[in-house]
Scaffold this active site. Structure first.
Site, short mmCIF file in Angstrom:
data_model
loop_
_atom_site.label_atom_id
_atom_site.label_comp_id
_atom_site.label_asym_id
_atom_site.label_seq_id
_atom_site.Cartn_x
_atom_site.Cartn_y
_atom_site.Cartn_z
N HIS A 151 3.07 -4.98 3.88
CA HIS A 151 2.88 -5.37 5.28
C HIS A 151 2.36 -6.80 5.31
O HIS A 151 1.66 -7.24 4.40
CB HIS A 151 1.84 -4.48 5.98
CG HIS A 151 2.29 -3.09 6.21
ND1 HIS A 151 3.21 -2.75 7.18
CD2 HIS A 151 1.95 -1.93 5.60
CE1 HIS A 151 3.40 -1.44 7.16
NE2 HIS A 151 2.66 -0.91 6.19
N HIS B 283 0.84 -1.20 0.00
CA HIS B 283 0.00 0.00 0.00
C HIS B 283 0.87 1.25 0.00
O HIS B 283 2.08 1.20 0.17
CB HIS B 283 -0.99 0.01 1.18
CG HIS B 283 -0.41 0.37 2.51
ND1 HIS B 283 -1.17 0.70 3.59
CD2 HIS B 283 0.87 0.43 2.95
CE1 HIS B 283 -0.40 0.97 4.63
NE2 HIS B 283 0.84 0.80 4.27
N ASP C 14 -5.02 -10.53 -0.67
CA ASP C 14 -3.72 -11.16 -0.44
C ASP C 14 -2.83 -11.01 -1.67
O ASP C 14 -3.25 -11.30 -2.80
CB ASP C 14 -3.91 -12.64 -0.11
CG ASP C 14 -2.62 -13.29 0.39
OD1 ASP C 14 -1.77 -12.59 0.96
OD2 ASP C 14 -2.49 -14.52 0.20
N HIS C 15 -1.60 -10.53 -1.45
CA HIS C 15 -0.61 -10.31 -2.51
C HIS C 15 -1.06 -9.27 -3.54
O HIS C 15 -0.62 -9.30 -4.69
CB HIS C 15 -0.21 -11.63 -3.19
CG HIS C 15 0.69 -12.46 -2.33
ND1 HIS C 15 0.23 -13.12 -1.22
CD2 HIS C 15 2.01 -12.71 -2.40
CE1 HIS C 15 1.24 -13.75 -0.64
NE2 HIS C 15 2.33 -13.52 -1.33
N GLU D 115 -0.73 -4.18 11.31
CA GLU D 115 0.30 -4.08 10.26
C GLU D 115 1.64 -4.52 10.80
O GLU D 115 2.51 -4.95 10.05
CB GLU D 115 0.43 -2.63 9.79
CG GLU D 115 -0.71 -2.14 8.94
CD GLU D 115 -0.49 -0.72 8.45
OE1 GLU D 115 0.42 -0.03 8.94
OE2 GLU D 115 -1.26 -0.30 7.57
N CYS E 46 5.14 5.22 5.24
CA CYS E 46 3.99 4.60 4.57
C CYS E 46 3.54 5.42 3.35
O CYS E 46 2.66 4.98 2.61
CB CYS E 46 2.83 4.39 5.54
SG CYS E 46 2.96 2.82 6.43
N HIS F 86 5.06 -0.20 -0.42
CA HIS F 86 5.79 -1.12 0.47
C HIS F 86 4.75 -2.10 0.96
O HIS F 86 3.55 -1.88 0.84
CB HIS F 86 6.42 -0.36 1.64
CG HIS F 86 5.40 0.32 2.48
ND1 HIS F 86 4.85 1.52 2.13
CD2 HIS F 86 4.77 -0.07 3.61
CE1 HIS F 86 3.93 1.85 3.02
NE2 HIS F 86 3.85 0.90 3.93
NI NI Z 1 2.52 1.01 5.52
#
Ligand code: NI
Length: 135
Positions: free
Chosen positions: A42, A15, A80-81, A125, A34, A40
């Site tokens: 999590h 995200h 997911d992914h 996270e 972030c 990046h």
């Molecule tokens: Ni983040």
């Protein structure tokens, strides 16, 4: 007599936290790492708590297989992914903070469960931060 059952899952997603109407410097100031423009990831830990009466016939509040399948279809298969900002409709115009992700997940699961149940979602996270919805 109400009893709660809790299912844990995890998913990985990328995200970026930012506002389109702010420049990169302002986004960095508010959202820190972030807001990295190249995204990046999590490892999100999700816990879903379902509270209700025990069914005298089965001894279950809810068959956890059913809850597992709902979480898979509504959350894991969708997020997911994925890159939450780019790959999902849900976060195209909604900043994918843990708070907003928890609300989106709650709404999806809540819609699939009978009204007799109370639902609560925790999402983290990192090991040190998590959010709860409804608060
Ligand atoms: Ni983040």
């Amino acid at each position: 007599m109400k009893v709660a059952v809790i299912r844990k899952e995890q998913f990985n997603a990328a995200h970026r936290l930012y506002r389109k109407d702010w420049d990169d410097a302002k986004n960095k100031e508010v959202f820190g790492l972030c807001s990295n423009p190249l995204y990046h990831g999590h490892n999100y830990m999700l816990e879903v708590k379902v509270t209700g009466e025990i069914n005298p016939e089965t001894g279950y509040v809810i068959d956890l297989k059913i809850l597992k399948e709902i979480i898979k279809a509504e959350v894991l298969d969708k997020f997911d992914h994925m890159n939450l900002n780019e790959d999902t409709e849900e976060f195209r115009d909604l900043n994918p903070t843990a708070e907003n992700i928890a609300i989106v997940i709650y709404d999806k699961i809540r819609n699939k469960l009978d009204k007799q149940y109370e639902v609560k979602v925790w999402l983290s996270e990192t090991d040190k931060n998590f959010v709860e919805y409804p608060a």
